[in-house]
Design an enzyme around this catalytic site. Structure first.
Site, PDB file in Angstrom:
ATOM      1  N   LYS A   1       0.821  -1.209   0.000  1.00 49.12           N
ATOM      2  CA  LYS A   1       0.000   0.000   0.000  1.00 49.12           C
ATOM      3  C   LYS A   1       0.856   1.262   0.000  1.00 49.12           C
ATOM      4  O   LYS A   1       0.396   2.311  -0.433  1.00 49.12           O
ATOM      5  CB  LYS A   1      -0.957  -0.021   1.182  1.00 49.12           C
ATOM      6  CG  LYS A   1      -2.011  -1.118   0.997  1.00 49.12           C
ATOM      7  CD  LYS A   1      -3.165  -0.981   1.957  1.00 49.12           C
ATOM      8  CE  LYS A   1      -4.299  -1.922   1.595  1.00 49.12           C
ATOM      9  NZ  LYS A   1      -3.999  -3.345   1.919  1.00 49.12           N
TER      10      LYS A   1
HETATM   11  C1  LIG Z   1      -4.590  -4.438   1.327  1.00 52.11           C
HETATM   12  C2  LIG Z   1      -3.859  -5.705   1.262  1.00 52.11           C
HETATM   13  C3  LIG Z   1      -4.249  -6.757   0.403  1.00 52.11           C
HETATM   14  C4  LIG Z   1      -5.480  -6.668  -0.472  1.00 52.11           C
HETATM   15  O1  LIG Z   1      -5.332  -5.742  -1.519  1.00 52.11           O
HETATM   16  P1  LIG Z   1      -6.612  -5.167  -2.299  1.00 52.11           P
HETATM   17  O2  LIG Z   1      -6.082  -4.144  -3.213  1.00 52.11           O
HETATM   18  O3  LIG Z   1      -7.517  -4.603  -1.248  1.00 52.11           O
HETATM   19  O4  LIG Z   1      -7.225  -6.323  -2.999  1.00 52.11           O
HETATM   20  C5  LIG Z   1      -3.464  -7.896   0.361  1.00 52.11           C
HETATM   21  N1  LIG Z   1      -2.377  -8.036   1.146  1.00 52.11           N
HETATM   22  C6  LIG Z   1      -1.978  -7.062   1.992  1.00 52.11           C
HETATM   23  C7  LIG Z   1      -0.777  -7.297   2.838  1.00 52.11           C
HETATM   24  C8  LIG Z   1      -2.697  -5.873   2.083  1.00 52.11           C
HETATM   25  O5  LIG Z   1      -2.297  -4.917   2.940  1.00 52.11           O
END
Ligand SMILES: *Cc1c(COP(=O)(O)O)cnc(C)c1O
Length: 460
Positions: free
Chosen positions: A109
């Site tokens: 993220k």
């Molecule tokens: C947010 C997140 C996901 C999921 O990603 P999306 O874009 O919401 O599908 C998967 N793994 C981790 C570690 C995350 O922080």
């Protein structure tokens, strides 16, 4: 490039307005008016650095930020905050793993939220004004958002998490940030309560306008845009190394944001054979791609908590294209789904031949962590492990596969310990948190307490 809403009720807007609006004012998701096709440029693109490629791709979607400013924004986002680069590609066994967890909070993220922080600050400096970001988190979004905007001018960020219901590490990653513009709120309730408070406050249009509320969750188009880049970056490298015509991409999925970015890359011309969508026990999306029925279940708590989601906020973007880009059909979908908790899409045979999908349960996830540690001396975090398990199960062995590593294993030391029997998932950024001071406001589970706290804390 202009942007429109999946629900058809906003006038076309430019990129800057899109970033500031977050969720469309008509309740829909904001999408580009057209998807640019760039197959003929791929030969050139494969020679570019990450930042150069980001610039080429962003330019296609952003016509209201001057080229030089855009370059500076990209450099500020990706040059020093990631260690040693934004998207290192590793070959582990016969799969490629894109490690997107080298940013400040050790999850993918950061790739999008470092950019968003810079974009917000740039836009506010240029156009004046201020922004109050309100978010709810069950884990990684909160810390990545906080690190994206901490200490920036004209921005405050308020992040709610459920009191005593997130992991100690995740809590510390947020509450140890003592910057003046960062407000952590522990709500005496569940994550769903936090999210519903957020939705109710953001739905109060008078409050939203007066306090200039902004969004950092993946309804914000800039997050998807930032993520499209790494699919081209890694995909082109893999095709070059393997000399194959096409690749498969496997993504562990929660809110459908990351997988949607891979879908846009495919639409833009990246030679993708299949997108493999991996879920944990919360499998609404894999059920959809296998049956055509989108029907909500109860959220189960798993060892990959960032994927413990039933209603995927980005799914509406995909569905818009699937339903012939017709806002009337989206509105029908919303009405039926809200009323009955279920929606069936007409299909002959398969929902979408591009997608393959399955889920991994706790045992599969832990076994895969153990297997990769023993075979390859490589530690997967539980989210990445869900992807690897499903990818290995569904992949075509004649084509290369790109797996997305979404978090560093040190964020989830307990699962790693139970998978391989040793407490070895460490990272200096996590170790450092243990001795740091924290700040957090504990509030009752109701929107007025949160609103009052916001009003009291905001310096206009
Ligand atoms: C947010 C997140 C996901 C999921 O990603 P999306 O874009 O919401 O599908 C998967 N793994 C981790 C570690 C995350 O922080």
């Amino acid at each position: 490039m202009k942007y429109i809403s999946t629900r058809g009720n906003i006038k076309p807007i430019n990129f800057i307005e899109t970033v500031m609006m977050g969720l469309a004012d008509d309740g829909g998701l904001i999408i580009p008016e057209i998807i640019p096709e760039i197959s003929s440029n791929l030969g050139q693109y494969k020679k570019l650095s990450y930042n150069e490629l980001a610039y080429q791709i962003f330019k296609l979607f952003i016509s209201d930020i001057p080229d030089n400013d855009l370059k500076k924004l990209i450099d500020a986002s990706y040059s020093t905050n990631f260690d040693p680069e934004a998207a290192p590609l590793k070959k582990v066994g016969d799969t490629y793993i894109l490690e997107l967890f080298t940013g400040p909070t050790l999850s993918f993220k950061d790739v999008a939220l470092q950019l968003i922080g810079n974009l917000f600050e740039y836009i506010l400096e240029k156009n004046g004004g201020f922004l109050n970001i309100l978010g709810a988190t069950s884990g990684d979004t909160g810390s990545a958002g906080i690190y994206g905007v901490k200490d920036r001018k004209n921005i405050n960020i308020f992040v709610m998490h459920p009191y005593k219901k997130i992991s100690d590490i995740q809590e510390k990653q947020m509450t140890t940030v003592l910057s003046k513009n960062v407000f952590n709120i522990a709500v005496k309730g569940s994550f769903d309560d936090c999210q519903s408070i957020m939705k109710r406050i953001a739905g109060d249009i008078k409050f939203k306008k007066e306090y200039r509320l902004g969004a950092i969750n993946s309804v914000n188009w800039a997050r998807i845009l930032a993520q499209i880049v790494y699919y081209f970056y890694a995909g082109l490298k893999i095709l070059e190394i393997t000399k194959k015509e096409k690749l498969q991409i496997c993504v562990p999925t929660g809110n459908f944001g990351n997988v949607l970015a891979s879908w846009y890359a495919y639409k833009m011309g990246l030679p993708v054979h299949k997108i493999i969508l991996a879920t944990n026990e919360n499998d609404i999306l894999s059920r959809f791609f296998n049956t055509g029925i989108y029907s909500i279940g109860k959220v189960a708590e798993t060892i990959s908590p960032a994927m413990d989601i039933q209603i995927a906020s980005n799914f509406e973007r995909y569905l818009y294209y699937k339903l012939e880009e017709d806002p009337c059909k989206i509105n029908d979908f919303i009405n039926v789904f809200l009323k009955t908790g279920s929606f069936k899409i007409d299909k002959d045979g398969v929902v979408d031949p591009l997608f393959l999908s399955d889920n991994a349960d706790k045992k599969n996830t832990l076994n895969t962590i153990k297997e990769y540690y023993e075979k390859y001396d490589y530690i997967l975090d539980p989210h990445t492990s869900v992807g690897i398990y499903v990818g290995n199960k569904l992949k075509n062995n004649d084509l290369p596969i790109l797996n997305i590593a979404t978090a560093h294993p040190a964020k989830f030391p307990d699962s790693i310990k139970s998978a391989i029997g040793k407490d070895i998932a460490k990272h200096p950024k996590i170790e450092k948190l243990k001795s740091q001071k924290t700040r957090c406001e504990i509030l009752e589970n109701d929107q007025n307490s949160v609103k009052e706290f916001m009003i009291k804390s905001i310096i206009k």
